[in-house]
Design an enzyme around this catalytic site. Sequence first.
Site, mmCIF file in Angstrom:
data_model
loop_
_atom_site.group_PDB
_atom_site.id
_atom_site.type_symbol
_atom_site.label_atom_id
_atom_site.label_comp_id
_atom_site.label_asym_id
_atom_site.label_seq_id
_atom_site.Cartn_x
_atom_site.Cartn_y
_atom_site.Cartn_z
ATOM 1 C CB SER A 146 4.598 -3.979 1.342
ATOM 2 O OG SER A 146 3.804 -3.197 2.192
ATOM 3 C CG ASP A 225 -2.120 -2.010 -2.145
ATOM 4 O OD1 ASP A 225 -2.520 -1.962 -0.965
ATOM 5 O OD2 ASP A 225 -0.973 -2.342 -2.478
ATOM 6 C CG HIS A 258 -0.521 -4.677 -0.075
ATOM 7 N ND1 HIS A 258 0.190 -3.634 -0.634
ATOM 8 C CD2 HIS A 258 0.197 -5.045 1.026
ATOM 9 C CE1 HIS A 258 1.271 -3.389 0.089
ATOM 10 N NE2 HIS A 258 1.310 -4.237 1.100
#
Lengths: 280, 280
Positions: A146, A225, A258
């Site tokens: 991320s 995600d 995620h």
Amino acid sequence: MNLLSQRRVFDGWLKRYMHHSDCLNCDMIFAIYLPPQAETQSVPVLYWLSGLTCTDENFMQKAGAQRVAAELGIAIVCPDTSPRGTDLPGEHDSYDFGSGAGFYLNATQAPWNQHYNMYDYVLDELPQLIKTHFLVTDRCSISGHSMGGHGALTIALKNPDRYGSVSAFSPICHPTQCPWGEKIFSIYLGNDKRNWEQYDASLLVSSSATATTKLPLLVDQGEADEFLIEQLQPSALKQACDEANYPLTLRLQPNYDHSYFFIASFIEEHLRYHAKALLS
Amino acid sequence: MNLLSQRRVFDGWLKRYMHHSDCLNCDMIFAIYLPPQAETQSVPVLYWLSGLTCTDENFMQKAGAQRVAAELGIAIVCPDTSPRGTDLPGEHDSYDFGSGAGFYLNATQAPWNQHYNMYDYVLDELPQLIKTHFLVTDRCSISGHSMGGHGALTIALKNPDRYGSVSAFSPICHPTQCPWGEKIFSIYLGNDKRNWEQYDASLLVSSSATATTKLPLLVDQGEADEFLIEQLQPSALKQACDEANYPLTLRLQPNYDHSYFFIASFIEEHLRYHAKALLS
């Protein structure tokens, strides 16, 4: 450098240290996993950069990486995600800027530029510290998740001779054009968007035509995600790589989200990918 | 039964559910990992019992078990460690009794006996719920850590025909003679220590001479565990097994502590051990 804890993991040692960082102007904690091989020989290092709200601990606790690192003989170093203990105004008010959100850049705007220099910390100060205190080789690679995927890609794209390989999970691919990036960059870097471009992986790829070293990019992205469309934008990275003829392996993984469960599911493949560069 | 979340992990699904428990008289959350094989066939189940302060989440996030479960085709079910939401007097004041500290027994003392019946929940109600809602075989095994290791050993010793195999990490082996057990048992079971004996693995082994089924015990224990001497006492279990000629494999692992890093380092061996019983 103070040892905070050491734990046996897969016959190696997970150690956490506190040290004073000159470039961040504060005390910092990092974690290092030393595989069993490190007791008798130098080992290469994978730097892992974590995402928003994380510390040095999340990856070490949740990714299940030590098993493969112990097999391959690779050390893993996890820095924290921002300066700590500085208590700047508003620093702790929001999950997506300030503490836990260093974004792996060098801030130019006061008061952030007094501390928020995670780019220099990850690229130079921390590796120098690791080389000084541990028996490691000169080879290293970099990966992250991320915000940390953004950090890994941008740092490697700007310094391809420093890393054997780079990969990312769910990276923020085009931060000059997403809400997280626009918020952070305007605060840390000011409103002149030209100063943002050096921290945008898609733009760095676009301007890489004359680069002599093109480090291939390995990116895994979950299709379920929740941040995929608005924040992460792997399609922008893909388009930039296609146009610049830059080597990219972008793998869209159906149903994955995620979370660290996604990272755990594919970290072995990333470690073996990095091992090819680090151990060849 | 309400689905709270589902996440893709190693091509299977990790799902969390809330349901009303009759025997605990409250709403409970559990987690189930369904390996990829569960989409097309029935799979056996490993029940994992966690330790003090844990919920259904710790093992799923930190043990790295899904990788091997996905390979072997075994589902994993993690119950919570106590009743929740009951707000009995003092229930949340201490880490080692009340919420997060159900100790896998049936309480006899008021007000705890209104809710604290984790023994019945783990042995009967939860497996019945799993069988009703998921495509699982009749075979199951049980394992756990610390307080959950105590739970796994005592439940399996009292019901050897219900489980294919049992193992434990760092279990509380002789709770009638350690501070954690003495505190809990006096509160949940009252001061007559004869009523404590049915929840002490070492004493259950000692009284197993006439048992027709002797389920072998696999126990891993870290030698650097901070609770080893005062609370866990594997030497008491070993002595009881030696005297009763009860099959025990007790492995003392040098340098390992009480953490999930210890569990992660050896969970693959436990899963393959259980697979022999579950898949043969």
